[in-house]
Design a protein around this motif. Structure first.
Motif, mmCIF file in Angstrom:
data_model
loop_
_atom_site.group_PDB
_atom_site.id
_atom_site.type_symbol
_atom_site.label_atom_id
_atom_site.label_comp_id
_atom_site.label_asym_id
_atom_site.label_seq_id
_atom_site.Cartn_x
_atom_site.Cartn_y
_atom_site.Cartn_z
ATOM 1 N N GLU A 43 30.128 20.175 -5.712
ATOM 2 C CA GLU A 43 30.487 19.244 -4.647
ATOM 3 C C GLU A 43 29.320 19.037 -3.685
ATOM 4 O O GLU A 43 29.028 17.927 -3.271
ATOM 5 N N SER A 44 28.627 20.136 -3.365
ATOM 6 C CA SER A 44 27.543 20.010 -2.386
ATOM 7 C C SER A 44 26.354 19.266 -2.987
ATOM 8 O O SER A 44 25.662 18.512 -2.289
ATOM 9 N N GLU A 45 26.120 19.431 -4.277
ATOM 10 C CA GLU A 45 25.027 18.695 -4.919
ATOM 11 C C GLU A 45 25.332 17.195 -4.939
ATOM 12 O O GLU A 45 24.489 16.363 -4.616
ATOM 13 N N PHE A 46 26.563 16.863 -5.329
ATOM 14 C CA PHE A 46 26.948 15.448 -5.354
ATOM 15 C C PHE A 46 26.860 14.846 -3.952
ATOM 16 O O PHE A 46 26.365 13.736 -3.748
ATOM 17 N N ASP A 47 27.331 15.618 -2.975
ATOM 18 C CA ASP A 47 27.319 15.148 -1.602
ATOM 19 C C ASP A 47 25.888 14.883 -1.116
ATOM 20 O O ASP A 47 25.626 13.884 -0.437
ATOM 21 N N TYR A 48 24.989 15.758 -1.515
ATOM 22 C CA TYR A 48 23.581 15.586 -1.132
ATOM 23 C C TYR A 48 23.034 14.266 -1.700
ATOM 24 O O TYR A 48 22.402 13.480 -0.984
ATOM 25 N N VAL A 49 23.300 14.031 -2.993
ATOM 26 C CA VAL A 49 22.812 12.805 -3.642
ATOM 27 C C VAL A 49 23.446 11.579 -2.982
ATOM 28 O O VAL A 49 22.784 10.573 -2.711
ATOM 29 N N ARG A 50 24.745 11.690 -2.714
ATOM 30 C CA ARG A 50 25.480 10.585 -2.111
ATOM 31 C C ARG A 50 24.871 10.194 -0.748
ATOM 32 O O ARG A 50 24.630 9.029 -0.470
ATOM 33 N N ARG A 51 24.578 11.207 0.061
ATOM 34 C CA ARG A 51 23.990 10.946 1.384
ATOM 35 C C ARG A 51 22.590 10.355 1.265
ATOM 36 O O ARG A 51 22.225 9.439 1.999
ATOM 37 N N LEU A 52 21.820 10.903 0.331
ATOM 38 C CA LEU A 52 20.452 10.409 0.123
ATOM 39 C C LEU A 52 20.477 8.926 -0.250
ATOM 40 O O LEU A 52 19.755 8.107 0.327
ATOM 41 N N VAL A 53 21.323 8.584 -1.209
ATOM 42 C CA VAL A 53 21.373 7.199 -1.681
ATOM 43 C C VAL A 53 21.874 6.281 -0.568
ATOM 44 O O VAL A 53 21.363 5.173 -0.382
ATOM 45 N N TYR A 54 22.848 6.749 0.199
ATOM 46 C CA TYR A 54 23.352 5.918 1.295
ATOM 47 C C TYR A 54 22.281 5.690 2.357
ATOM 48 O O TYR A 54 22.073 4.577 2.830
ATOM 49 N N ARG A 55 21.571 6.758 2.673
ATOM 50 C CA ARG A 55 20.539 6.662 3.717
ATOM 51 C C ARG A 55 19.453 5.671 3.306
ATOM 52 O O ARG A 55 19.008 4.854 4.094
ATOM 53 N N GLU A 56 19.047 5.716 2.036
ATOM 54 C CA GLU A 56 17.908 4.911 1.589
ATOM 55 C C GLU A 56 18.293 3.490 1.206
ATOM 56 O O GLU A 56 17.464 2.596 1.227
ATOM 57 N N SER A 57 19.532 3.292 0.758
ATOM 58 C CA SER A 57 19.880 1.979 0.201
ATOM 59 C C SER A 57 21.175 1.406 0.737
ATOM 60 O O SER A 57 21.523 0.273 0.426
ATOM 61 N N ALA A 58 21.923 2.208 1.519
ATOM 62 C CA ALA A 58 23.248 1.824 2.021
ATOM 63 C C ALA A 58 24.263 1.654 0.896
ATOM 64 O O ALA A 58 25.349 1.117 1.100
ATOM 65 N N ILE A 59 23.894 2.076 -0.294
ATOM 66 C CA ILE A 59 24.844 1.986 -1.410
ATOM 67 C C ILE A 59 25.773 3.195 -1.375
ATOM 68 O O ILE A 59 25.334 4.327 -1.180
ATOM 69 N N VAL A 60 27.063 2.909 -1.520
ATOM 70 C CA VAL A 60 28.073 3.949 -1.414
ATOM 71 C C VAL A 60 28.426 4.466 -2.800
ATOM 72 O O VAL A 60 28.870 3.713 -3.657
ATOM 73 N N LEU A 61 28.210 5.752 -3.033
ATOM 74 C CA LEU A 61 28.652 6.380 -4.278
ATOM 75 C C LEU A 61 29.972 7.063 -3.993
ATOM 76 O O LEU A 61 30.012 8.129 -3.386
ATOM 77 N N ALA A 62 31.043 6.432 -4.412
ATOM 78 C CA ALA A 62 32.365 6.970 -4.099
ATOM 79 C C ALA A 62 32.596 8.258 -4.882
ATOM 80 O O ALA A 62 32.027 8.444 -5.953
#
Lengths: 127, 283, 160
Positions: free
Chosen positions: B5-24
């Motif tokens: 969960e924490s790994e996915f969450d890290y990737v999710r935040r990274l992608v959102y920060r850089e691209s505003a794309i939401v990984l649900a």
């Protein structure tokens, strides 16, 4: 909608049959251009023929030329599906009257998208 | 092994920060599938280890590769050909009638991925403008360095060429080199490529007659969508045309757009002041 | 003149695309570079190229690989396959690989129908030289694609 699959390889006819029947077509098969002409003459006239190039007895280019010379077959859409992939060969097939051209190997999506371009299946039919 | 969960969450935040794309949540499989080749290339045993290592010692290059891998879309040429058909049959003729002859038609392909969209537009422009004195310019932008490099190269495998490119366009505009097909110079000459992030506050240029922004908004949350649409409106001429993906709409997000239905698809136009509303209906 | 030969990486790309499209798409089921093997493949399919370039493309593999490929293409159990089914499937693989290799070479050229040898000996390529040999492993089984260029200089070298 009826699709005529023309290829001398039974394996390739199976692959194409699976794809086009999945898109809602009824399928008739022929192993070369002459068999395909016989199938067209025996009726019913197909909506589309998917045609290999290199086949015994009558090749795909001759089949396409023959179909295009017959006004009563004007409604048949012709799509080459062949490993022939030289630029000049594609030009020849289009000049002979093929409407579209798919190069082997292909994925199912590629066939579906070409049929969508030809207006034979709705856009977005790719699996 | 599946991502924690924490790994996915890290990737999710990274992608959102850089691209505003939401990984649900539920997109773990996508992250695993897209990052597996990166892990292999880095000779790390699995996606877990790859993400864990990045979490421990973040570096910009790896972060950029991860964002790239998760934001690049598969594209085909005429997949969903309706927007191109409307562009050719309706939008382009309207622009040619409206604009002075010496004014180039300006188009922005705002998420050009590996280039199929701007090249398709350029091929259509070539055929429609033909030997007329009219000219057109396409600006093609994408967030991903990798996609942009591939777009600029204009080289496609046979499998990519098979994906919805009309055969007549293939033989007219491409030549074969080895196992690949290469876009011709005339088609390239109308296009300039540039890296651009849709969440950045200033557009890459202004005064566009047409913007293609297909299948991008779906990845953003509502607030980001609103901001992107506002900035695009500001980068367009007031009577410009916006193409979105078939499943996308401005309705309920940014109400300053009119939706114009043309054939099987729809185009969006900035809502005109009342005085010029009549002109819009000419479609 | 020096006969043109296809690049081995291009040949591998073609084989990968053919296998990836029709014989299972995930990375693990794609053929990988294998060790160079001695001897001939028990199953071979040969297509010939004539015109701008003259020569042959030979697709060879083990009996097991040929039956696995035929089973996937024809959607049949490996035990249901007749020899003709295996020959048909292997011939079509050679046709696809050979046709795409033809496009790497000077054209225009024509492609012959595949000639398949199942369980027979080696195909003899008189007056040809092997220009490319690609040894692969697919599902642990050997697969080979070789490209033979005709020694056309000796045949056509009599121009005065």
């Amino acid at each position: 909608m009826l699709a005529l699959v023309v290829d001398d390889s039974r394996a390739m006819r199976m692959v194409l049959r699976r794809i086009v029947s999945g898109l809602g077509f009824d399928v008739v098969e022929a192993g070369n251009g002459q068999e395909a002409l016989d199938a067209v003459d025996a009726g019913p006239i197909p909506d589309i023929a998917l045609v290999d190039w290199n086949m015994p007895v009558m090749d795909g280019l001759e089949f396409v030329t023959n179909v295009r010379s017959r006004p009563e077959l004007r409604g048949v859409t012709l799509m080459m599906v062949t490993t022939e992939s030289e630029h000049g060969q594609i030009v020849r097939a289009l000049a002979a009257g093929a409407h579209e051209y798919v190069i082997k190997p292909f994925t199912p999506d590629a066939i579906a998208e070409k049929l969508a371009l030809l207006g034979l299946v709705p856009a977005g039919s790719a699996s | 092994m599946a991502l924690t969960e924490s790994e996915f969450d890290y990737v999710r935040r990274l992608v959102y920060r850089e691209s505003a794309i939401v990984l649900a949540p539920g997109k773990e499989y996508l992250v695993e599938a897209r990052l597996a080749p990166l892990a292999r290339a880095a000779e790390v045993s699995g996606v877990n280890a790859y993400v864990a290592k990045l979490m421990q010692c973040p570096d910009r290059a790896t972060e950029a590769r991860v964002v790239d891998a998760l934001t690049t879309n598969e594209t085909s040429w005429y997949r969903d050909g309706a927007p191109f058909e409307v562009f050719r049959s309706t939008v382009l003729p309207a622009l040619l009638a409206d604009r002075p002859v010496n004014q180039p038609i300006r188009i922005w392909s705002a998420a050009c991925s590996t280039g199929q969209e701007p090249y398709t537009l350029s091929m259509i422009l070539g055929e429609q403008l033909g030997s007329t004195p009219r000219t057109a310019e396409i600006m093609a932008t994408d967030l991903s360095d990798d996609a942009l490099a591939r777009a600029k190269a204009g080289r496609y495998s046979q499998l990519e060429i098979n994906r919805g490119l009309p055969a007549a366009m293939l033989v007219k505009h491409f030549r074969r080199e080895g196992t690949e097909w290469v876009v011709g110079d005339a088609v390239r000459s109308r296009i300039s490529f540039r890296k651009f992030n849709l969440i950045s506050p200033t557009p890459p240029s202004t005064g566009f007659d047409v913007v293609f922004l297909r299948n991008v908004l779906i990845y953003f949350d509502a607030e980001t969508r609103r901001g992107v649409l506002r900035r695009i409106r500001a980068a367009m001429r007031p009577d410009g045309w916006l193409f979105l993906g078939a499943a996308e709409t401005t309705i309920g997000i940014d109400d300053d757009w009119d939706r114009v239905v043309v054939g099987r698809t729809s185009v969006h136009r900035a809502r005109a002041p009342l005085a010029t509303a009549a002109a819009v209906r000419r479609v | 003149m020096t006969a043109a030969a296809p690049d081995i990486d291009d040949v591998e790309q073609i084989v990968t695309e053919v296998f990836g499209s029709f014989l299972g798409g995930d990375d693990e089921s794609l053929p990988m570079r294998g060790p160079d093997t001695e001897g001939d493949s028990p199953v071979t399919a040969t297509v010939s190229i004539t015109g701008g370039w003259d020569g042959h493309v030979v697709f060879g593999c083990s009996t097991t690989a040929s039956r696995s490929a035929a089973a996937v293409l024809l959607m049949m159990g490996a035990d249901e396959l007749a020899e003709a089914d295996v020959a048909d499937a292997v011939g079509e693989l050679a046709n696809m690989i050979g046709g795409n290799i033809k496009s790497l070479l000077p054209g225009p050229s024509a492609l012959t129908l595949p000639m398949v040898s199942v369980g027979g000996g080696a195909m003899h390529m008189p007056s040809s030289t092997e220009a490319v040999r690609l040894d692969l492993l697919w599902q642990g089984e050997p697969v080979r694609v070789s490209v033979w260029a005709s020694n056309s200089d000796t045949q056509e070298g009599s121009t005065s």
